[in-house]
Write a protein that holds these residues in place. Structure first.
Motif, PDB file in Angstrom:
ATOM      1  N   GLY A  19      44.699  13.106  -1.527  1.00 18.16           N
ATOM      2  CA  GLY A  19      43.905  12.848  -0.327  1.00 18.16           C
ATOM      3  C   GLY A  19      43.719  11.389   0.001  1.00 18.16           C
ATOM      4  N   ALA A  20      44.313  10.486  -0.764  1.00 21.75           N
ATOM      5  CA  ALA A  20      44.200   9.049  -0.515  1.00 21.75           C
ATOM      6  C   ALA A  20      45.546   8.502  -0.077  1.00 21.75           C
ATOM      7  CB  ALA A  20      43.718   8.326  -1.765  1.00 21.75           C
ATOM      8  N   GLU A  21      45.523   7.618   0.916  1.00 27.97           N
ATOM      9  CA  GLU A  21      46.762   7.031   1.412  1.00 27.97           C
ATOM     10  C   GLU A  21      47.269   5.922   0.491  1.00 27.97           C
ATOM     11  OE1 GLU A  21      44.070   7.438   3.293  1.00 27.97           O
ATOM     12  OE2 GLU A  21      44.671   8.896   4.829  1.00 27.97           O
ATOM     13  N   ASP A  22      46.350   5.173  -0.095  1.00 32.93           N
ATOM     14  CA  ASP A  22      46.701   4.050  -0.966  1.00 32.93           C
ATOM     15  C   ASP A  22      45.963   4.195  -2.289  1.00 32.93           C
ATOM     16  OD1 ASP A  22      48.255   2.519   1.056  1.00 32.93           O
ATOM     17  OD2 ASP A  22      46.319   2.403   2.064  1.00 32.93           O
ATOM     18  N   THR A  23      46.220   3.280  -3.189  1.00 26.64           N
ATOM     19  CA  THR A  23      45.464   3.294  -4.428  1.00 26.64           C
ATOM     20  C   THR A  23      43.993   3.000  -4.143  1.00 26.64           C
ATOM     21  OG1 THR A  23      45.151   2.237  -6.583  1.00 26.64           O
ATOM     22  CG2 THR A  23      46.031   0.855  -4.820  1.00 26.64           C
ATOM     23  N   LEU A  24      43.118   3.721  -4.806  1.00 27.14           N
ATOM     24  CA  LEU A  24      41.682   3.521  -4.622  1.00 27.14           C
ATOM     25  C   LEU A  24      41.096   2.607  -5.692  1.00 27.14           C
ATOM     26  CD1 LEU A  24      40.434   7.076  -3.555  1.00 27.14           C
ATOM     27  CD2 LEU A  24      41.274   5.182  -2.154  1.00 27.14           C
ATOM     28  N   GLU A  25      41.952   1.897  -6.388  1.00 33.55           N
ATOM     29  CA  GLU A  25      41.479   1.004  -7.444  1.00 33.55           C
ATOM     30  C   GLU A  25      40.476  -0.024  -6.928  1.00 33.55           C
ATOM     31  OE1 GLU A  25      40.724   0.143 -11.136  1.00 33.55           O
ATOM     32  OE2 GLU A  25      42.086   1.737 -10.494  1.00 33.55           O
ATOM     33  N   PRO A  26      40.690  -0.639  -5.742  1.00 34.55           N
ATOM     34  CA  PRO A  26      39.666  -1.576  -5.234  1.00 34.55           C
ATOM     35  C   PRO A  26      38.303  -0.915  -5.056  1.00 34.55           C
ATOM     36  CG  PRO A  26      41.720  -1.878  -4.056  1.00 34.55           C
ATOM     37  CD  PRO A  26      41.896  -0.640  -4.882  1.00 34.55           C
ATOM     38  N   PHE A  27      38.293   0.341  -4.610  1.00 31.03           N
ATOM     39  CA  PHE A  27      37.029   1.057  -4.452  1.00 31.03           C
ATOM     40  C   PHE A  27      36.335   1.223  -5.802  1.00 31.03           C
ATOM     41  CE2 PHE A  27      34.803   5.127  -4.773  1.00 31.03           C
ATOM     42  CZ  PHE A  27      33.835   4.982  -3.793  1.00 31.03           C
ATOM     43  N   PHE A  28      37.093   1.649  -6.808  1.00 26.67           N
ATOM     44  CA  PHE A  28      36.495   1.854  -8.129  1.00 26.67           C
ATOM     45  C   PHE A  28      36.060   0.527  -8.754  1.00 26.67           C
ATOM     46  CE2 PHE A  28      39.331   5.674  -7.845  1.00 26.67           C
ATOM     47  CZ  PHE A  28      38.306   6.596  -7.737  1.00 26.67           C
ATOM     48  N   THR A  29      36.827  -0.531  -8.503  1.00 27.13           N
ATOM     49  CA  THR A  29      36.472  -1.843  -9.041  1.00 27.13           C
ATOM     50  C   THR A  29      35.145  -2.336  -8.478  1.00 27.13           C
ATOM     51  OG1 THR A  29      38.796  -2.439  -9.371  1.00 27.13           O
ATOM     52  CG2 THR A  29      37.214  -4.243  -9.252  1.00 27.13           C
ATOM     53  N   GLU A  30      34.901  -2.036  -7.197  1.00 26.30           N
ATOM     54  CA  GLU A  30      33.682  -2.510  -6.542  1.00 26.30           C
ATOM     55  C   GLU A  30      32.559  -1.482  -6.533  1.00 26.30           C
ATOM     56  OE1 GLU A  30      34.782  -3.881  -2.687  1.00 26.30           O
ATOM     57  OE2 GLU A  30      36.065  -5.493  -3.458  1.00 26.30           O
ATOM     58  N   ALA A  31      32.757  -0.382  -7.255  1.00 29.51           N
ATOM     59  CA  ALA A  31      31.749   0.685  -7.262  1.00 29.51           C
ATOM     60  C   ALA A  31      30.399   0.175  -7.766  1.00 29.51           C
ATOM     61  CB  ALA A  31      32.229   1.855  -8.112  1.00 29.51           C
ATOM     62  N   TRP A  32      30.412  -0.814  -8.630  1.00 31.58           N
ATOM     63  CA  TRP A  32      29.154  -1.315  -9.185  1.00 31.58           C
ATOM     64  C   TRP A  32      28.257  -1.941  -8.122  1.00 31.58           C
ATOM     65  CZ3 TRP A  32      27.522  -6.434  -9.164  1.00 31.58           C
ATOM     66  CH2 TRP A  32      28.474  -7.390  -8.769  1.00 31.58           C
ATOM     67  N   HIS A  33      28.839  -2.285  -6.965  1.00 34.72           N
ATOM     68  CA  HIS A  33      28.015  -2.811  -5.872  1.00 34.72           C
ATOM     69  C   HIS A  33      26.984  -1.780  -5.408  1.00 34.72           C
ATOM     70  CE1 HIS A  33      31.255  -5.929  -4.498  1.00 34.72           C
ATOM     71  NE2 HIS A  33      30.721  -6.218  -5.672  1.00 34.72           N
ATOM     72  N   SER A  34      27.269  -0.498  -5.670  1.00 38.46           N
ATOM     73  CA  SER A  34      26.364   0.581  -5.268  1.00 38.46           C
ATOM     74  C   SER A  34      25.707   1.242  -6.477  1.00 38.46           C
ATOM     75  CB  SER A  34      27.136   1.638  -4.472  1.00 38.46           C
ATOM     76  OG  SER A  34      27.722   1.086  -3.316  1.00 38.46           O
ATOM     77  N   GLN A  35      25.600   0.507  -7.562  1.00 40.18           N
ATOM     78  CA  GLN A  35      25.008   1.042  -8.786  1.00 40.18           C
ATOM     79  C   GLN A  35      24.029   0.030  -9.371  1.00 40.18           C
ATOM     80  OE1 GLN A  35      28.659   1.799 -10.991  1.00 40.18           O
ATOM     81  NE2 GLN A  35      28.623   3.967 -10.465  1.00 40.18           N
ATOM     82  N   PRO A  36      23.160   0.420 -10.316  1.00 42.39           N
ATOM     83  CA  PRO A  36      23.063   1.755 -10.895  1.00 42.39           C
ATOM     84  C   PRO A  36      22.344   2.732  -9.959  1.00 42.39           C
ATOM     85  CG  PRO A  36      21.355   0.343 -11.782  1.00 42.39           C
ATOM     86  CD  PRO A  36      22.208  -0.528 -10.918  1.00 42.39           C
ATOM     87  N   VAL A  37      22.607   4.015 -10.166  1.00 44.54           N
ATOM     88  CA  VAL A  37      21.865   5.047  -9.453  1.00 44.54           C
ATOM     89  C   VAL A  37      20.404   4.955  -9.867  1.00 44.54           C
ATOM     90  CG1 VAL A  37      21.584   7.529  -9.162  1.00 44.54           C
ATOM     91  CG2 VAL A  37      23.871   6.545  -9.305  1.00 44.54           C
ATOM     92  N   ARG A  38      19.502   5.066  -8.922  1.00 44.26           N
ATOM     93  CA  ARG A  38      18.085   4.914  -9.235  1.00 44.26           C
ATOM     94  C   ARG A  38      17.259   5.799  -8.327  1.00 44.26           C
ATOM     95  NH1 ARG A  38      15.834   0.698  -5.962  1.00 44.26           N
ATOM     96  NH2 ARG A  38      17.224   0.284  -4.219  1.00 44.26           N
ATOM     97  N   GLU A  39      16.070   6.081  -8.753  1.00 45.98           N
ATOM     98  CA  GLU A  39      15.139   6.876  -7.956  1.00 45.98           C
ATOM     99  C   GLU A  39      14.276   5.934  -7.136  1.00 45.98           C
ATOM    100  OE1 GLU A  39      11.393   9.723  -8.912  1.00 45.98           O
ATOM    101  OE2 GLU A  39      13.313  10.332  -9.801  1.00 45.98           O
ATOM    102  N   VAL A  40      14.201   6.194  -5.857  1.00 48.27           N
ATOM    103  CA  VAL A  40      13.412   5.367  -4.943  1.00 48.27           C
ATOM    104  C   VAL A  40      12.457   6.260  -4.182  1.00 48.27           C
ATOM    105  CG1 VAL A  40      13.491   3.722  -3.027  1.00 48.27           C
ATOM    106  CG2 VAL A  40      15.364   3.791  -4.690  1.00 48.27           C
ATOM    107  N   ARG A  41      11.219   5.853  -4.091  1.00 51.29           N
ATOM    108  CA  ARG A  41      10.232   6.592  -3.312  1.00 51.29           C
ATOM    109  C   ARG A  41      10.109   5.918  -1.947  1.00 51.29           C
ATOM    110  NH1 ARG A  41       6.556  10.372  -4.404  1.00 51.29           N
ATOM    111  NH2 ARG A  41       7.041  10.233  -6.624  1.00 51.29           N
ATOM    112  N   VAL A  42      10.504   6.643  -0.909  1.00 46.15           N
ATOM    113  CA  VAL A  42      10.519   6.097   0.443  1.00 46.15           C
ATOM    114  C   VAL A  42       9.353   6.682   1.234  1.00 46.15           C
ATOM    115  CG1 VAL A  42      11.857   5.878   2.566  1.00 46.15           C
ATOM    116  CG2 VAL A  42      13.019   5.856   0.355  1.00 46.15           C
ATOM    117  N   ALA A  43       8.530   5.826   1.823  1.00 48.76           N
ATOM    118  CA  ALA A  43       7.429   6.294   2.662  1.00 48.76           C
ATOM    119  C   ALA A  43       7.983   6.924   3.941  1.00 48.76           C
ATOM    120  CB  ALA A  43       6.506   5.123   3.015  1.00 48.76           C
ATOM    121  N   SER A  44       7.211   7.815   4.538  1.00 46.60           N
ATOM    122  CA  SER A  44       7.640   8.471   5.771  1.00 46.60           C
ATOM    123  C   SER A  44       7.882   7.447   6.872  1.00 46.60           C
ATOM    124  CB  SER A  44       6.572   9.472   6.221  1.00 46.60           C
ATOM    125  OG  SER A  44       6.395  10.490   5.253  1.00 46.60           O
TER     126      SER A  44
END
Length: 221
Positions: A19-44
């Motif tokens: 399902g990928a046109e190119d190598t997704l290695e750049p995506f996996f390399t930069e995955a840490w930009h969206s980590q670590p997963v954390r719990e956030v309490r968001v007000a309404s």
């Protein structure tokens, strides 16, 4: 909030299934930009159903001209006018936590539609047809999450280490965070633009941007 191991596995499954046109290695390399997963309490909060359209921006800036939209009902993409709009707008930008909460709409998958590879049929860039707009909504009634590059209030900082747990934006000097943007590259050129539709994809603002404003809940009587 963030890119989980389950979501990474889902992306790897898409890649291994062709399902990928190119190598997704750049995506996996930069995955840490969206980590670590954390719990956030968001007000309404209240958030716009879709990004501001050209017509809506002209409500506050009558002389606004858009180089990208084909109609007044299309998503407005702001460059030189951005600061003027943010100054005139009686609303604020969403924090990253608010944007991701809105995009996920209670899900923990790649998009609110699941862990499958999102396609061009998920893009929506014009809101002139109510039936089309309604069909694109997530469980929170929000349309086109991920289609346009939407500006957040947070300053760009790679990763979520030390980020507040209450949904407040991270402030400071430098470019802001952008979420989404898959329609900005349409028609897709086969460079895995679908990754921009993922709820956790984030990057720093560089060019034009869309705005989906946020407001506090009105006082309860």
């Amino acid at each position: 909030m963030g890119l989980s191991e389950a979501e990474l596995a889902a992306v790897r499954a898409i890649e291994s299934d062709g399902g990928a046109e190119d190598t997704l290695e750049p995506f996996f390399t930069e995955a840490w930009h969206s980590q670590p997963v954390r719990e956030v309490r968001v007000a309404s909060f209240l958030i716009a159903r879709h990004p501001l359209t050209v017509a809506q921006v002209r409500h506050w800036m009558p002389d606004y001209e858009d180089d990208y939209a084909e109609a007044e009902t299309g998503t407005a993409r702001l460059e030189d006018d951005l600061d003027d709009l943010l100054e005139a707008l009686p609303f604020r930008l969403p924090s990253e936590a608010e944007w991701e909460y809105a995009a996920r709409a209670g899900t923990t998958t790649l998009t609110f539609r699941g862990d499958g590879r999102p396609g061009e049929e998920q893009l929506l860039d014009d809101f002139g047809d109510e039936r089309v707009t309604a069909a694109s909504e997530n469980a929170f009634g929000l349309a086109a999450m991920g289609s346009a590059a939407e500006l957040c209030a947070d300053v760009w900082i790679p990763g979520f280490a030390g980020a507040p747990g209450d949904g407040r934006p991270r402030t400071g000097d430098g470019p802001r965070v952008v979420r989404g943007g898959a329609a900005d590259l349409y028609p897709w050129q086969g460079c895995d633009e679908w990754l921009l539709l993922l709820a956790s994809t984030r990057y720093e603002h560089a060019d034009f941007t869309a705005v989906r404003p946020v407001a506090p809940l009105p006082p309860q009587r």
